[in-house]
Design an enzyme around this catalytic site. Sequence first.
Site, PDB file in Angstrom:
ATOM      1  N   SER A 106      -9.849   2.009   2.804  1.00 49.78           N
ATOM      2  CA  SER A 106      -8.951   2.759   1.954  1.00 49.78           C
ATOM      3  C   SER A 106      -7.929   1.937   1.184  1.00 49.78           C
ATOM      4  O   SER A 106      -7.400   2.394   0.175  1.00 49.78           O
ATOM      5  CB  SER A 106      -8.190   3.774   2.808  1.00 49.78           C
ATOM      6  OG  SER A 106      -7.297   3.099   3.687  1.00 49.78           O
TER       7      SER A 106
ATOM      8  N   LYS B 143       0.856  -1.192   0.000  1.00 50.92           N
ATOM      9  CA  LYS B 143       0.000   0.000   0.000  1.00 50.92           C
ATOM     10  C   LYS B 143       0.887   1.236   0.000  1.00 50.92           C
ATOM     11  O   LYS B 143       1.895   1.287   0.716  1.00 50.92           O
ATOM     12  CB  LYS B 143      -0.880  -0.019   1.258  1.00 50.92           C
ATOM     13  CG  LYS B 143      -1.942   1.090   1.301  1.00 50.92           C
ATOM     14  CD  LYS B 143      -2.787   0.994   2.578  1.00 50.92           C
ATOM     15  CE  LYS B 143      -3.940   1.982   2.562  1.00 50.92           C
ATOM     16  NZ  LYS B 143      -4.757   1.903   3.791  1.00 50.92           N
TER      17      LYS B 143
ATOM     18  N   SER C 297     -10.163  -0.259   6.937  1.00 41.50           N
ATOM     19  CA  SER C 297      -9.512  -0.092   5.634  1.00 41.50           C
ATOM     20  C   SER C 297      -8.866  -1.342   5.059  1.00 41.50           C
ATOM     21  O   SER C 297      -8.456  -1.346   3.902  1.00 41.50           O
ATOM     22  CB  SER C 297      -8.463   1.019   5.701  1.00 41.50           C
ATOM     23  OG  SER C 297      -9.080   2.279   5.672  1.00 41.50           O
TER      24      SER C 297
END
Lengths: 492, 485
Positions: free
Chosen positions: A158, A78, A182
């Site tokens: 997210s 990420k 997330s």
Amino acid sequence: MSGLERLGLVEAKRLLARREISAVELTRACLEAMERHRRLNAFVTETPERALAMAEAADGRLARGEAGLLEGLPIAVKDLFCTEGVRTTAASKILANFVPPYESTVTAKLWAAGAVLLGKTNLDEFAMGSSNTTSAFGPVINPWTPPGQEPPLVPGGSSGGSAAAVAGRLCPAATGTDTGGSIRQPASFCGIVGIKPTYGRCSRFGIVAFASSLDQAGAFARSVADAALLLQAMAGFDPKDSTSADLPVPDWVGGLTGRVKGLRIGIPKEYRLDGMPAEIEALWARGAEWLRAAGAELVEVSLPHTRCALPTYYIVAPAEASSNLARYDGMRYGLRVPGRDLVETYKKTRGEGFGAEVRRRILIGTYVLSAGYYDAYYLKAQKVRRKIVQDFEAAFARCDALLTPTAPSAAFAIGEKSDDPVAMYLNDVFTVTVNLAGLPGISVPAGLSASGLPLGLQVIGRPWDEATILDVARALEEAAEFRALPPLLAEG
Amino acid sequence: MGWTIRGRTGEWELVCGLEVHAQVISKAKLFSAAATAFGAEPNTQVSPVDAGMPGMLPVLNGFCVEQAVKTGLALEAEINRVSIFERKNYFYPDLPQGYQISQYQKPIVGRGWILIDLPDGGTRAIGITRLHLEQDAGKSLHGAREGVTLIDLNRCGVALMEIVSEPDIRAPEEAVLYLKKLRSILRYIGTCDGNMEEGSLRCDANVSVRRVGDPNFGTRCEIKNVNSMRFVAKAIEYEAKRQVDILESGGVVEQETRLFDATKGETRSMRGKEEAHDYRYFPDPDLLPLELDEALIERLRAELPELPDAKKARFVRQYGLSAYDAGVLVAERAAADYFEKVAAGRDGKLAANWVINELFGALSRRGLEIDACPLPAEALGELLDLLAEGTISGKIAKDVFQKAFETGRGPREIVEAEGLRQVVDAGAIEPVVARLVAENPQQVENAKKNPKVVGWFVGQVMKATGGKANPGLVNDLVRKALGLE
């Protein structure tokens, strides 16, 4: 197309160890899949050259018998984890060209274990969002989007890029971070496994901060065993993070049995929301039944402050974010939009550098910390947070793990909730409590909605008891036999 | 001290408290491993944590915590077993994180006090409200280049102790005495070097005035930047008088922050109450509450040296010194240690006189601190021994002191090498006396009428013997020769 990109971590590890495949072959297969599926917009930055160099080095170590835990396994990261020499953007314009001179502790552990970096995945800007639509690099598309559907489905957020990449077989596993859901919510939306360990299990050093008391790194993979393997390499005490716990990391990989016989599984009654889709309710009941059939005992428990969790979260998280994001001022790194004077430079830099959702949360956070409002909002939220922790403590006196839906719905279309922030925030209703209490949580794909979209179940555990939720998740995984492939791949 | 301002309408009293920022002596910063040395090239002592880089986290430096606890113990203050670091949020280019990590609601040290030494030898207690740990900001250099401000982050993140006094100060001079005493204590225990020129010790003053006898406090102004002992009293006095003028002409003192302008000797408004920042303090989620265990506190307590007040009392008791002399000697620990080495096994009062008058005088003429004293304490002791033995006279001793101070040679060595031994042999002095008596018949006559003239003869003998003759012996011989006995 070699098909190697469809291998899971554990399987690929076995084949690498037996030298049936090479890390370079495996990495190349993933890089090709990434290229084929660029339309998903799962990656902000791809690092093919670095990936092949790392894979080659891994092959060398495999040949010399010096393999680490993740030797030669390609991973997506990420784009919130700082990677030395590789651009780290947090999906924000304000960091669009930021190249860190240091490595986050979690990724440093991955490389030390022999993992290969494929690239940095897309996310909601500064991890603020539940749909991956707030990214300055454009939305991510969920691989489960039915062919031809416009607008496409969101992957959740997210960590939407990581979830889409793993679900779309661009890579076997990926890191994520979870502040309010997330990892777990996009795992549910994309039909994969996502685990957020106990707060303090993974170091936050080098992860771009959103809300420091809630942020925690975790893992995405397509099986519980794979997720356990990746998390195993990520976790551990770090003296550079004062909130990381000085505790040994258990052998989750070796200890994973999937046995739930005799375990007491709590079903929190407050998670039965009014207006929750019947299919979510049915999925939850089915999950409970699977566990009962596997020998677990079901217990109804109460988490009375559940209804306060979202408002509490949306005070605490923005408050911390408003302060954490103050450093992006255009002075030392990142975007600077010059103004006539200092104040105008600040305003222009931050006004143009941050997207609407980030600005909204900075405003909320600044407001709740302001003189005259602090007691009514921030202080009150901290008190409620304590109550939520106590709710879980009471529940765990009566059970060993909790079972809940991961999200109140399946994936929705891009733009569907963008003009209604409160509707968007409701996505996190089952997940934020876990962050507020700092507990470990995992989402496992458990079935498909009527429209053929994946739905996940969440297992929540006691602090530091990732082992139990991994076993419960494994039991659900075995019972659910989730084999469906996203249309992206079914098309061929 | 009975200090008041006589206005047109009556007497006014000063009410003042000080906020001192003391830089903690520590090799590393409060939350990072970067170095803290003064005077390094700009931006060479900056870690990614100090620069507020993304994802960087603070890690508390345990040594700085120990320094703060030590200071709290030396101020006889409450040590809080749990304290909290909070973020003080504001934007400024020399504050990279966009917040300063400080302590707000729960500081590490609570109430304590300091005794100030008044000029009349008495003392007065000034309360300490609290002491907390916080990060320093960087430095903004305005105008070094046209149209730009340069930032040096070396100082950014360095540990400071903010030490807040109660509003107990009633005279500008008391503020100076408070600062001097605080500085002395900090230097004794090695937690701050107290160097005001380098900014290791900075002071803000909260000043208000009220009519003598009024139990209520007036509106206060905070005076920033009173960063030298010289200016502290000046700034406070100026500000108190300014407030009296306002009040006497029917005006109202506005609560505000004012800046002291050292060149003009006045204070001017910096920002009013309306412009006061809303710092949005909240507990720093990157740091856990700081918990201190008893064992650590007790270890630090045991490590504390004898502090100035205790040392002063002991000097008075043990060496029979006056409170004033003892106060002078204990102000600097190194000076007190020096004195004690000199005084060991010798006359304490004599040792004190030599250290205070000769040694401190010589040091200040050369602009030296006691640490850089070229004359070791053993050497000064040796000189006092030579004096006590009668090997040299007091006058010669002062010359030998100067030579030893300037050259670093031992006093006994100087005396031997330069033949400065006192002549105590009457046979060697008698011929000189006889010659002077013979050569000065008029003075002999004068001496018989005026005994003071004896001193002239003594002086001439001393001169003729290069000061080496024992003055007592010379006196006896002269009187004998003049038939005055």
